[in-house]
Design a protein around this motif. Sequence first.
Motif, short mmCIF file in Angstrom:
data_model
loop_
_atom_site.label_atom_id
_atom_site.label_comp_id
_atom_site.label_asym_id
_atom_site.label_seq_id
_atom_site.Cartn_x
_atom_site.Cartn_y
_atom_site.Cartn_z
N HIS A 1 -4.59 3.04 33.43
CA HIS A 1 -5.44 3.61 34.59
C HIS A 1 -5.22 3.16 35.93
O HIS A 1 -4.91 1.62 36.28
CB HIS A 1 -6.82 3.32 33.52
CG HIS A 1 -6.79 3.62 32.25
ND1 HIS A 1 -6.92 5.31 32.07
CD2 HIS A 1 -6.33 3.63 31.12
CE1 HIS A 1 -6.77 5.53 30.59
NE2 HIS A 1 -6.39 3.82 29.81
N CYS A 2 -5.41 4.07 36.71
CA CYS A 2 -5.92 4.29 37.54
C CYS A 2 -6.58 3.28 38.30
O CYS A 2 -7.67 3.42 37.72
CB CYS A 2 -5.75 5.52 38.63
SG CYS A 2 -5.72 5.14 40.66
N CYS B 1 -9.39 5.77 40.52
CA CYS B 1 -9.96 6.78 40.05
C CYS B 1 -10.63 6.34 38.46
O CYS B 1 -10.83 7.49 37.84
CB CYS B 1 -9.06 8.35 40.95
SG CYS B 1 -7.53 8.39 39.70
N ALA C 1 -7.57 8.01 36.30
CA ALA C 1 -6.69 8.27 35.86
C ALA C 1 -5.64 7.60 35.12
O ALA C 1 -5.52 6.30 35.61
CB ALA C 1 -6.38 9.54 36.83
N THR D 1 -1.95 6.73 34.91
CA THR D 1 -0.71 6.42 35.58
C THR D 1 0.34 7.02 35.34
O THR D 1 0.58 6.64 33.69
CB THR D 1 -0.30 4.81 35.87
OG1 THR D 1 -0.58 3.47 35.32
CG2 THR D 1 -2.13 4.20 36.99
N CYS E 1 -0.61 6.94 40.40
CA CYS E 1 -1.93 7.77 40.29
C CYS E 1 -1.54 9.56 40.64
O CYS E 1 -1.28 9.22 41.56
CB CYS E 1 -3.29 7.15 40.36
SG CYS E 1 -4.52 8.38 39.65
N ASP F 1 -3.18 11.46 40.06
CA ASP F 1 -4.26 12.15 40.96
C ASP F 1 -4.76 12.42 41.61
O ASP F 1 -4.94 13.06 43.27
CB ASP F 1 -4.64 11.84 40.12
CG ASP F 1 -5.66 12.90 38.71
OD1 ASP F 1 -4.91 13.32 38.07
OD2 ASP F 1 -6.62 12.17 37.85
N CYS F 2 -4.87 10.44 42.88
CA CYS F 2 -5.51 10.27 43.71
C CYS F 2 -4.17 10.12 45.16
O CYS F 2 -4.44 8.96 45.96
CB CYS F 2 -6.20 9.07 43.97
SG CYS F 2 -5.79 7.65 42.57
#
Length: 331
Positions: free
Chosen positions: A167-168, A171, A173, A175, A186, A188-189
């Motif tokens: 997980h990031c 944020c 999310a 990875t 990530c 998302d970010c």
Amino acid sequence: MIQDYLNNSYDNSYRAEAKPSDDSFILHFHNNELLCHAEGNVASLESAIPGKAGSEEVVWKLLTFKEIRKTLSVAENKLIYLFKMDIDGENREFFLLVDASLLKGTGLAYSSIKDRENSGNSESDDYSTDGLYYIPASKFRSLIPLSTSFAVITAWQLYSWYRDNRHCGRCGALTIHDSKERMLKCPDCGNMIYPKICPGVIVGIIHKGRILLTKYANKGYDRYALVAGFTEIGETLEESAAREAYEEVGLRLKNITFYKSQPWSASSSLLAGFFAEVDGSDEVILETEELKEGTWFYPEDIVQMHEGVSLTEEMINHFADRKLDERWYKN
């Protein structure tokens, strides 16, 4: 040192598109233990001397993709390419198997060495595939051949990094793997996460022809070592060496001179070895939470180790064999 056994064959170039061949090695870790073939007195690894166990005490080898496929239907996206290196004269690729759920109900399912020993049954159902053990990664520095042990320890470092960064950290999310370099990112970010490498120092402190050897207080390791520690934020390696010497043994240093470096995957470290002279008093004041002994030794009084594993060992032997410049040995 352990990496010197690779004969420059280690190739850590990342190849996201690589596919395993039948003789590719597949490494699967459960927590900090690796699944592999082993025969002999495996329990002897609890007290094994680094660089010495093997051939007679424990005969071991890694699982190949061909062997894994006899038990599992492994999708290629369940394998992560690690690196390649020369093993027994052949260039071999290494892959990481990360999905433990694939092993349930097979002879590869997890059961520790101690579980098997405590059962009193060498043919335990957890070991329906004969001769398979989960061996702690920390024990591989004791197993020969050291070239293959280096591969295992390095693979464990990468496994730990993949495991800890699913997980990031920014944020939260999930990875994903980058297609061009060994990096998790990530979606998302845009956070980019690279393998963790912690710089650290080892310091051979010399004064009037003697070197300071220390013993750890609470690490279960009773051999002599050198002052060592991790580099802190904003420090140079030389500043780390000076700080660790003052914190651990109360000595100030001068003429801090680089010797050699070593990757040390057991702690995700890159170690830099230095020799240095005492600047001022040679009175040793131990930081007792870290160390239980700090003793000055002349070269002829050192009992050398020849395990071929660590930078610490090489530096101590280098001093004992009088391979440093003669100025280091003057009283």
